[in-house]
Write a protein that holds these residues in place. Sequence first.
Motif, PDB file in Angstrom:
ATOM      1  N   ARG A 171     -17.046  -2.199   9.671  1.00 45.82           N
ATOM      2  CA  ARG A 171     -18.268  -1.388   9.694  1.00 45.82           C
ATOM      3  C   ARG A 171     -19.013  -1.415   8.355  1.00 45.82           C
ATOM      4  O   ARG A 171     -20.196  -1.097   8.292  1.00 45.82           O
ATOM      5  CB  ARG A 171     -17.984   0.038  10.146  1.00 45.82           C
ATOM      6  N   THR A 176     -12.726  -3.652   6.523  1.00 45.11           N
ATOM      7  CA  THR A 176     -13.330  -2.572   7.303  1.00 45.11           C
ATOM      8  C   THR A 176     -14.670  -3.097   7.802  1.00 45.11           C
ATOM      9  O   THR A 176     -15.660  -3.111   7.065  1.00 45.11           O
ATOM     10  CB  THR A 176     -13.520  -1.307   6.434  1.00 45.11           C
ATOM     11  N   SER A 200      -7.130  -1.422  13.015  1.00 40.28           N
ATOM     12  CA  SER A 200      -8.483  -1.681  13.504  1.00 40.28           C
ATOM     13  C   SER A 200      -8.502  -2.705  14.630  1.00 40.28           C
ATOM     14  O   SER A 200      -8.236  -3.890  14.415  1.00 40.28           O
ATOM     15  CB  SER A 200      -9.351  -2.195  12.345  1.00 40.28           C
ATOM     16  N   HIS A 236      -4.008  -3.908   7.910  1.00 46.14           N
ATOM     17  CA  HIS A 236      -5.436  -3.799   8.239  1.00 46.14           C
ATOM     18  C   HIS A 236      -5.662  -4.026   9.730  1.00 46.14           C
ATOM     19  O   HIS A 236      -6.422  -3.301  10.372  1.00 46.14           O
ATOM     20  CB  HIS A 236      -6.255  -4.828   7.450  1.00 46.14           C
TER      21      HIS A 236
END
Length: 116
Positions: free
Chosen positions: A53, A51, A84, A80
């Motif tokens: 971010r 992730t 994204s 994943h």
Amino acid sequence: MSDRPTILRLPAEGPLVRTEQDALDVIGDAFGHEATWVVAPVERLHPDFFTLRTRVAGGIVQKFVNYRVGLVVLGDISEHVAASVPLRDFVRESNRGLQLWFLADEAELEARFNAA
């Protein structure tokens, strides 16, 4: 082959790599084995790594870059990547370079090192 890099392979079982200190610990192990590359199974990376971010991946990767140790994330990250667009782009750009690769399996790993 004499120019083949020395590789430290992390086992799938073990503590998750999540922090910059975790990365430094792995890099220290790599130095202890005189390895120029670390192969980390997906299972060893904390989910926050995927992730972007959270900046976990950036901090970890930066440590590997600073210490000039290559990092291979080995395994299936398709879920994943599907979730994204920024991660998909990061993986694509990383795989074009010479420092960080996301590879699905041992066959891809061997092909990369044989081509280098």
